[in-house]
Every structure is written in structure tokens, then in C-alpha cells.
Design an enzyme around this catalytic site. Structure first.
Site, short mmCIF file in Angstrom:
data_model
loop_
_atom_site.label_atom_id
_atom_site.label_comp_id
_atom_site.label_asym_id
_atom_site.label_seq_id
_atom_site.Cartn_x
_atom_site.Cartn_y
_atom_site.Cartn_z
N SER A 290 11.46 -5.98 -88.92
CA SER A 290 10.50 -5.09 -89.58
C SER A 290 9.74 -4.18 -88.62
O SER A 290 9.15 -3.19 -89.05
CB SER A 290 9.49 -5.91 -90.39
OG SER A 290 8.65 -6.67 -89.55
N LYS B 1 2.51 -6.34 -87.72
CA LYS B 1 2.63 -4.99 -88.25
C LYS B 1 1.72 -4.06 -87.45
O LYS B 1 0.94 -4.48 -86.61
CB LYS B 1 2.24 -4.93 -89.73
CG LYS B 1 2.94 -5.91 -90.65
CD LYS B 1 4.40 -5.61 -90.85
CE LYS B 1 5.06 -6.63 -91.78
NZ LYS B 1 6.53 -6.46 -91.85
#
Length: 245
Positions: free
Chosen positions: A62, A133
């Protein structure tokens, strides 16, 4: 020289009955020292992990190409806390709830040993209960996509994102979120393969992450050796973004 001991005397010689107890005491002393050294090392490791840095393992794609599967990163635990979290920082945070599915059996011996190793800092923490993230929006910011030019906007200003994986759109889904107080809006660099804030808008906080869930800010990739390097904040990306009103 004559032996002054009387026949039948119980006074031991150099190799008499007391030699074995002496060796036993030395062995016991060495064992105590080893245990003490290990205990001190564990305490130091725990303190470092709690207040300074912690290692994490990257299990998914990701955050490609910034971070690849199998990378290990060091995370500074000074932010949030002594230091602030900024737009563009890469943060590790605990699952706010429902972002991850954990299939590991918490009662298995292997999982218990792994948990202990992670707790004291002897093993890198697996993101089985954490995510990593990039921060796009701070408390009060309005983050949206996509503007007329197809870019993400923060407080109405379109941003250039050099960290997004090549070939990916800034977002495959439209969104507009005003970040609540005490929360962060986060996106993965691999926008087409990241279940980030965009996909949890129905959750409490509109998909944003409570700052209290943030473990720290990723600072450096330490493994594998050919990928060792600093994880720099792209400050120029957000240079023109005004503070939230």
C-alpha cells in the site's frame, strides 16, 4: 617439608571436598550475572522502544514505491508528543477499528512469543495490528479529490504528490472530508492498492485516524541493505496549503 596435619584430620587439601562447592558458587555467580545482564538489556530495549524508536515490518504494497513489502523501518516515538505530526509525514498507527482483519490465534504459543518479542522491542512489530500511511490532512483541514485538474486538494489548494506510485491516479474514488479535531486524514502512496481513509468514510471519524492511535513517524528504512535510506517529508508539496480556518 612435612605435612602438619594429623592422621584422620578433616582439614581438606587443595583438591579436597571444598573444591566442588567452590566451583558451584562460581557457576551460580556467573548465572546470576548473565541473568542480570539479560534483564538490563531487556529493560533498556523496552525503554528505547517505549520512548524513542520502534522497528516495524512492511507486509503490504500500500505504500509502494516509497516502501516495499519486506522493508523494515524505524519509527520515532517522539511524535506525536514532544514533536508534532506534519502533513506529508509517514505515520504508523493502531487500527482505529475495522481497517484490518487479524486471523492470528492470540492464544497460540508462537503468537505469544512474538507478542513478547515485539513488546520488549527485540522483534520488529508486524503491522498485524498497525497500519502505515502518509498524512495528507491535519485537524480542521478539508481534503478532497478530485479537483478540475484531477489532483487532491487540501483547504482548496491542489497539491503535487511526487511520492504517489507511477501510473496511479491521485484517487480512484471521489471524496471530501473535513478532518475532525484530534484526527488525521491518511492515504497510501500506492493509491490504487491502499485501503486508507477514503474507504472508511462510513466509520466513526469519517475514515480519519485519532492522533492518539499514532505510534510514531517513520524516519528511515533499515532493511534490506540496498534500500537503507531516510524517509523525508516532501515539505514543498504542502508549502502553499493554508492553515485550516
Amino acid at each position: 617439608m612435612t605435612d602438619s596435619r594429623q592422621p584422620g584430620s578433616d582439614v581438606p587439601g587443595p583438591d579436597g571436598p571444598q573444591a566442588q562447592p567452590s566451583r558451584s558458587r562460581r557457576s551460580l555467580s556467573a548465572l546470576k550475572e548473565t541473568v542480570l545482564v539479560v534483564a538490563i538489556a531487556l529493560v533498556i530495549s523496552l525503554l528505547v522502544k517505549t520512548f524513542l524508536v520502534q522497528a516495524f515490518y512492511i507486509p503490504s504494497s500500500s505504500m509502494e514505491d516509497t516502501l516495499e513489502v519486506g522493508d523494515r523501518v524505524l519509527v520515532s516515538r517522539l511524535a506525536p508528543g514532544l514533536l508534532e505530526v506534519h502533513r506529508g509525514d509517514i505515520v504508523v498507527f493502531e487500527d482505529p477499528g475495522g481497517w484490518l482483519r487479524d486471523d492470528a490465534d492470540p492464544d497460540s504459543l508462537k503468537q505469544r512469543l512474538i507478542t513478547v518479542g515485539e513488546f520488549v522491542g527485540l522483534l520488529p512489530a508486524n503491522t498485524g495490528s498497525h497500519l502505515i500511511k502518509r498524512v495528507i490532512g491535519l485537524p480542521g483541514d478539508t481534503v478532497a479529490c478530485c479537483g478540475q485538474d484531477g489532483r487532491v486538494t487540501v483547504n482548496g489548494v491542489p497539491i503535487d504528490e511526487p511520492y504517489v506510485i507511477e501510473g496511479a491516479a491521485p484517487s480512484d474514488v471521489p471524496f471530501e472530508v473535513t478532518v475532525p479535531e484530534g484526527h488525521l486524514f491518511v492515504l497510501g502512496d500506492n493509491r490504487s492498492n491502499s485501503a486508507d481513509s477514503r474507504y472508511h468514510q462510513g466509520a466513526p471519524g469519517g475514515g480519519t485516524v485519532p492522533i492518539e492511535n499514532v505510534v510514531g513517524v517513520a524516519q528511515v528504512t533499515i532493511w534490506p541493505l540496498d534500500r537503507v535510506g531516510l524517509l523525508r517529508n516532501p515539505g514543498t508539496t504542502f508549502a502553499d496549503v493554508p492553515e485550516a480556518s
